[in-house]
Write an enzyme that holds these catalytic residues in place. Structure first.
Site, PDB file in Angstrom:
ATOM      1  N   TYR A  11    -107.160 -79.646  17.661  1.00 24.75           N
ATOM      2  CA  TYR A  11    -106.963 -80.554  16.517  1.00 24.75           C
ATOM      3  C   TYR A  11    -107.977 -81.706  16.546  1.00 24.75           C
ATOM      4  O   TYR A  11    -108.519 -82.095  15.509  1.00 24.75           O
ATOM      5  CB  TYR A  11    -105.517 -81.079  16.581  1.00 24.75           C
ATOM      6  CG  TYR A  11    -105.125 -82.096  15.537  1.00 24.75           C
ATOM      7  CD1 TYR A  11    -105.337 -81.874  14.184  1.00 24.75           C
ATOM      8  CD2 TYR A  11    -104.492 -83.290  15.917  1.00 24.75           C
ATOM      9  CE1 TYR A  11    -104.950 -82.822  13.227  1.00 24.75           C
ATOM     10  CE2 TYR A  11    -104.100 -84.228  14.971  1.00 24.75           C
ATOM     11  CZ  TYR A  11    -104.341 -83.992  13.630  1.00 24.75           C
ATOM     12  OH  TYR A  11    -103.955 -84.921  12.693  1.00 24.75           O
ATOM     13  N   THR A 144    -102.671 -90.795  26.962  1.00 29.72           N
ATOM     14  CA  THR A 144    -101.699 -90.993  25.881  1.00 29.72           C
ATOM     15  C   THR A 144    -100.945 -92.309  26.070  1.00 29.72           C
ATOM     16  O   THR A 144    -100.668 -92.721  27.213  1.00 29.72           O
ATOM     17  CB  THR A 144    -100.714 -89.803  25.819  1.00 29.72           C
ATOM     18  OG1 THR A 144     -99.629 -90.163  24.982  1.00 29.72           O
ATOM     19  CG2 THR A 144    -100.157 -89.427  27.176  1.00 29.72           C
ATOM     20  N   SER A 179     -91.688 -87.400  28.807  1.00 34.17           N
ATOM     21  CA  SER A 179     -91.645 -85.931  28.807  1.00 34.17           C
ATOM     22  C   SER A 179     -92.491 -85.437  29.968  1.00 34.17           C
ATOM     23  O   SER A 179     -93.277 -86.198  30.549  1.00 34.17           O
ATOM     24  CB  SER A 179     -92.210 -85.358  27.496  1.00 34.17           C
ATOM     25  OG  SER A 179     -93.635 -85.356  27.527  1.00 34.17           O
ATOM     26  N   TYR A 181     -94.919 -83.298  29.697  1.00 37.35           N
ATOM     27  CA  TYR A 181     -96.320 -83.371  29.242  1.00 37.35           C
ATOM     28  C   TYR A 181     -96.892 -84.756  29.518  1.00 37.35           C
ATOM     29  O   TYR A 181     -97.976 -84.905  30.099  1.00 37.35           O
ATOM     30  CB  TYR A 181     -96.412 -83.047  27.734  1.00 37.35           C
ATOM     31  CG  TYR A 181     -97.572 -83.741  27.068  1.00 37.35           C
ATOM     32  CD1 TYR A 181     -98.875 -83.296  27.277  1.00 37.35           C
ATOM     33  CD2 TYR A 181     -97.377 -84.884  26.270  1.00 37.35           C
ATOM     34  CE1 TYR A 181     -99.949 -83.979  26.700  1.00 37.35           C
ATOM     35  CE2 TYR A 181     -98.442 -85.557  25.703  1.00 37.35           C
ATOM     36  CZ  TYR A 181     -99.718 -85.102  25.920  1.00 37.35           C
ATOM     37  OH  TYR A 181    -100.783 -85.772  25.375  1.00 37.35           O
ATOM     38  N   HIS A 182     -96.174 -85.806  29.085  1.00 35.33           N
ATOM     39  CA  HIS A 182     -96.677 -87.161  29.282  1.00 35.33           C
ATOM     40  C   HIS A 182     -96.822 -87.479  30.772  1.00 35.33           C
ATOM     41  O   HIS A 182     -97.708 -88.222  31.178  1.00 35.33           O
ATOM     42  CB  HIS A 182     -95.754 -88.188  28.608  1.00 35.33           C
ATOM     43  CG  HIS A 182     -95.811 -88.168  27.101  1.00 35.33           C
ATOM     44  ND1 HIS A 182     -94.920 -87.456  26.328  1.00 35.33           N
ATOM     45  CD2 HIS A 182     -96.660 -88.762  26.225  1.00 35.33           C
ATOM     46  CE1 HIS A 182     -95.219 -87.635  25.038  1.00 35.33           C
ATOM     47  NE2 HIS A 182     -96.266 -88.409  24.950  1.00 35.33           N
ATOM     48  N   LYS A 185    -100.058 -86.466  32.146  1.00 37.88           N
ATOM     49  CA  LYS A 185    -101.128 -87.395  31.775  1.00 37.88           C
ATOM     50  C   LYS A 185    -101.186 -88.569  32.766  1.00 37.88           C
ATOM     51  O   LYS A 185    -102.254 -89.076  33.086  1.00 37.88           O
ATOM     52  CB  LYS A 185    -100.906 -87.922  30.356  1.00 37.88           C
ATOM     53  CG  LYS A 185    -101.034 -86.852  29.287  1.00 37.88           C
ATOM     54  CD  LYS A 185    -102.505 -86.518  29.048  1.00 37.88           C
ATOM     55  CE  LYS A 185    -102.694 -85.805  27.737  1.00 37.88           C
ATOM     56  NZ  LYS A 185    -104.081 -85.602  27.368  1.00 37.88           N
ATOM     57  N   GLN A 208    -104.038 -92.698  23.866  1.00 35.65           N
ATOM     58  CA  GLN A 208    -103.968 -92.504  22.416  1.00 35.65           C
ATOM     59  C   GLN A 208    -102.529 -92.336  21.930  1.00 35.65           C
ATOM     60  O   GLN A 208    -101.720 -91.689  22.593  1.00 35.65           O
ATOM     61  CB  GLN A 208    -104.786 -91.266  22.065  1.00 35.65           C
ATOM     62  CG  GLN A 208    -104.930 -91.066  20.563  1.00 35.65           C
ATOM     63  CD  GLN A 208    -105.901 -89.955  20.220  1.00 35.65           C
ATOM     64  OE1 GLN A 208    -106.877 -90.168  19.539  1.00 35.65           O
ATOM     65  NE2 GLN A 208    -105.610 -88.779  20.692  1.00 35.65           N
ATOM     66  N   ARG A 326     -84.615 -85.123  21.799  1.00 33.80           N
ATOM     67  CA  ARG A 326     -85.332 -85.713  22.935  1.00 33.80           C
ATOM     68  C   ARG A 326     -84.495 -86.786  23.612  1.00 33.80           C
ATOM     69  O   ARG A 326     -83.542 -87.299  23.019  1.00 33.80           O
ATOM     70  CB  ARG A 326     -86.628 -86.380  22.455  1.00 33.80           C
ATOM     71  CG  ARG A 326     -87.514 -85.467  21.654  1.00 33.80           C
ATOM     72  CD  ARG A 326     -88.816 -86.160  21.330  1.00 33.80           C
ATOM     73  NE  ARG A 326     -89.661 -85.269  20.525  1.00 33.80           N
ATOM     74  CZ  ARG A 326     -90.953 -85.456  20.321  1.00 33.80           C
ATOM     75  NH1 ARG A 326     -91.566 -86.493  20.852  1.00 33.80           N
ATOM     76  NH2 ARG A 326     -91.652 -84.618  19.600  1.00 33.80           N
TER      77      ARG A 326
HETATM   78  N1  USQ Z   1     -90.033 -87.578  15.793  1.00 34.79           N
HETATM   79  C1  USQ Z   1     -89.033 -87.558  14.836  1.00 34.79           C
HETATM   80  N2  USQ Z   1     -88.927 -86.457  14.039  1.00 34.79           N
HETATM   81  C2  USQ Z   1     -89.794 -85.394  14.128  1.00 34.79           C
HETATM   82  C3  USQ Z   1     -90.807 -85.436  15.096  1.00 34.79           C
HETATM   83  C4  USQ Z   1     -90.889 -86.534  15.917  1.00 34.79           C
HETATM   84  O1  USQ Z   1     -88.240 -88.492  14.722  1.00 34.79           O
HETATM   85  O2  USQ Z   1     -89.641 -84.437  13.361  1.00 34.79           O
HETATM   86  C5  USQ Z   1     -90.194 -88.751  16.669  1.00 34.79           C
HETATM   87  C6  USQ Z   1     -90.201 -88.420  18.154  1.00 34.79           C
HETATM   88  O3  USQ Z   1     -88.901 -88.322  18.667  1.00 34.79           O
HETATM   89  C7  USQ Z   1     -91.027 -89.576  18.710  1.00 34.79           C
HETATM   90  C8  USQ Z   1     -92.016 -89.908  17.591  1.00 34.79           C
HETATM   91  O4  USQ Z   1     -91.463 -89.329  16.414  1.00 34.79           O
HETATM   92  O5  USQ Z   1     -90.214 -90.678  18.933  1.00 34.79           O
HETATM   93  C9  USQ Z   1     -93.408 -89.370  17.818  1.00 34.79           C
HETATM   94  O6  USQ Z   1     -93.315 -87.980  18.010  1.00 34.79           O
HETATM   95  P1  USQ Z   1     -94.586 -87.007  17.903  1.00 34.79           P
HETATM   96  O7  USQ Z   1     -94.069 -85.610  17.977  1.00 34.79           O
HETATM   97  O8  USQ Z   1     -95.432 -87.393  16.733  1.00 34.79           O
HETATM   98  O9  USQ Z   1     -95.421 -87.442  19.198  1.00 34.79           O
HETATM   99  P2  USQ Z   1     -95.308 -87.022  20.729  1.00 34.79           P
HETATM  100  O10 USQ Z   1     -94.381 -85.914  20.983  1.00 34.79           O
HETATM  101  O11 USQ Z   1     -95.068 -88.280  21.508  1.00 34.79           O
HETATM  102  O12 USQ Z   1     -96.760 -86.481  21.067  1.00 34.79           O
HETATM  103  C10 USQ Z   1     -97.903 -86.694  20.232  1.00 34.79           C
HETATM  104  C11 USQ Z   1     -98.960 -85.671  20.617  1.00 34.79           C
HETATM  105  C12 USQ Z   1     -99.390 -85.898  22.055  1.00 34.79           C
HETATM  106  C13 USQ Z   1     -99.834 -87.350  22.226  1.00 34.79           C
HETATM  107  C14 USQ Z   1     -98.739 -88.306  21.788  1.00 34.79           C
HETATM  108  C15 USQ Z   1     -99.133 -89.758  21.812  1.00 34.79           C
HETATM  109  O13 USQ Z   1     -98.450 -84.347  20.444  1.00 34.79           O
HETATM  110  O14 USQ Z   1    -100.421 -84.985  22.396  1.00 34.79           O
HETATM  111  O15 USQ Z   1    -100.178 -87.588  23.560  1.00 34.79           O
HETATM  112  O16 USQ Z   1     -98.386 -88.001  20.420  1.00 34.79           O
HETATM  113  S1  USQ Z   1     -97.790 -90.820  22.238  1.00 34.79           S
HETATM  114  O17 USQ Z   1     -96.643 -90.492  21.398  1.00 34.79           O
HETATM  115  O18 USQ Z   1     -98.198 -92.184  22.045  1.00 34.79           O
HETATM  116  O19 USQ Z   1     -97.475 -90.567  23.624  1.00 34.79           O
END
Ligand code: USQ
Length: 382
Positions: A11, A144, A179, A181-182, A185, A208, A326
């Site tokens: 992506y 991340t 998670s 995954y995190h 990192k 990021q 989650r």
């Molecule tokens: N969320 C919802 N509804 C959904 C999907 C997600 O409420 O349908 C919430 C999640 O629970 C979370 C937030 O939205 O609280 C962000 O979720 P996300 O799926 O957009 O992000 P995340 O799983 O944390 O992972 C994504 C990327 C990952 C990157 C990360 C940055 O997939 O590769 O490292 O964003 S961060 O979130 O800052 O760690």
């Protein structure tokens, strides 16, 4: 300057390759199609078909007359990786070659192990390859914001000064991921910090936040140059998912109370941040950390924005709070610093109604291809 992009089919890897190629860098990309394979195995393919790397590079050459070199292979395999480094002699390595999905890493044992094994082995192999073939090169690693979690104090940019019993020292900011995954990192950062101290590596670690968007200056020239766009629970980030859900007439899936706050950025800014990091390299023996996002929102705020823009386009959008699959804080303090990249000259593209509208109008063209069954599977953390 020779830039090697690991994970160049992904992506973010693909738009980064095009940006750097268009700017005159000599670019090579490496990928083993792991993400595409997982998407096929899990039946969560992206919104539209994306040509393979060889095809895309060919199209790019027709358009720009610039060559991007392609290496298909697995960076966990030392012989393959060593051959690529030896042949290309990179001066910059941009490392995106990781299993990037938090929900996938929580799906089952095999998926967790793949995430650990891939992410840590690739990072370790890259460190050893740099030492052997290009010790002066600059490594730009995608970390991340999730490494920090959501602590109840301000989040600094990578480092924190700690005073204890009248003495003080700078440490990596405390990390507590949400998670597996995190967590990989965090382990990557620890590996890098160890080898920066031990071998004097030159590293930029980009913390990021979730990225959204479809278009960068270079990908918009042809539909076949667009990047992968996922809307499923495993690989779709929340804003991209909400746009597709709105178009599909699927209730926006706000998890839990919706107060989860993260730092977001447009995909256009991801490629700019990487370019700025290349142009302003870390010093030898420095682990430089930037918090890479441009603005913060709660999930509920995002849903409200999508709802409003949908309404303007005549789309009826419904928001539905559902049980959070989650384990994460749904109401919390969140104040991360993010000045480093702005100081280097980043001019952010904010999440305006216009940006959401442009995405929604594009996704509307593919409305008939949206598979509603792929949107939610409820991968539980518990
Ligand atoms: N969320 C919802 N509804 C959904 C999907 C997600 O409420 O349908 C919430 C999640 O629970 C979370 C937030 O939205 O609280 C962000 O979720 P996300 O799926 O957009 O992000 P995340 O799983 O944390 O992972 C994504 C990327 C990952 C990157 C990360 C940055 O997939 O590769 O490292 O964003 S961060 O979130 O800052 O760690």
């Amino acid at each position: 300057m020779r830039v090697l992009i690991l994970g160049g089919d992904g992506y973010l890897g693909w738009p980064t390759a095009l940006r750097l190629s268009s700017q005159g860098y000599e670019v090579a990309v490496v990928d083993n199609y792991m993400r595409r394979n997982i998407m096929r195995e899990e039946n969560v393919e992206p919104l539209y078909r994306v040509p393979n790397l060889h095809e895309r590079v060919h199209l790019w050459k027709e358009h720009s007359r610039k060559e991007i070199f392609v290496h298909i292979g697995d960076l966990r395999q030392w012989d393959f990786l060593a051959r690529v480094f030896d042949e290309f002699q990179p001066q910059v390595i941009v490392h995106y070659a990781e299993q990037p999905s938090a929900p996938y890493s929580m799906l089952r044992r095999e998926a967790s192990l793949l995430t650990i094994e891939n992410n840590l082995t690739v990072t370790s192999n890259v460190i050893f390859a740099m030492r052997e073939f290009c010790p002066d090169a600059h490594l730009i690693k995608l970390g991340t914001m999730g490494e920090y979690g959501t602590p109840n104090i301000d989040i600094e940019e990578g480092w924190i000064n700690i005073k204890h019993n009248e003495r003080q020292q700078k440490f990596l900011y405390p990390r507590q991921a949400g998670s597996l995954y995190h967590t990989t990192k965090i382990m990557d950062t620890d590996l890098l910090w160890f080898y920066v101290r031990t071998w004097g590596m030159r590293v930029t670690d980009l913390m990021q936040g979730p990225v959204y968007g479809l278009f960068t200056e270079e990908t918009v020239v042809s539909d076949n140059l667009l990047t992968l766009f996922s809307y499923d629970e495993l690989f779709g980030t929340v804003i991209n998912r909400f746009i597709v859900q709105a178009v599909a007439g699927y209730p926006l899936s706000v998890y839990g109370k919706g107060g989860q706050t993260r730092g977001y950025l447009n995909i256009k800014d991801t490629v700019s941040c990487v370019q700025l990091s290349i142009e302003n390299p870390a010093d030898e023996g420095e682990l430089r950390i930037f918090n890479q996002f441009t603005e913060t929102f709660s999930v509920s705020e995002l849903a409200e924005k999508v709802l409003r823009v949908g309404k303007d386009l005549g789309i009826e959008v419904v928001v539905k709070k559902i049980e959070n699959p989650r384990q994460e804080l749904e109401e919390h303090y969140y104040k991360p610093v993010h000045t480093g990249l702005l100081e280097l000259g980043l001019s952010p593209h904010y999440l305006s109604d216009g940006v959401l509208e442009e995405m929604m109008k594009f996704v509307l063209l593919y409305k008939k291809d949206i598979d509603r069954h792929k949107i939610f599977r409820g991968t539980k953390w518990s």
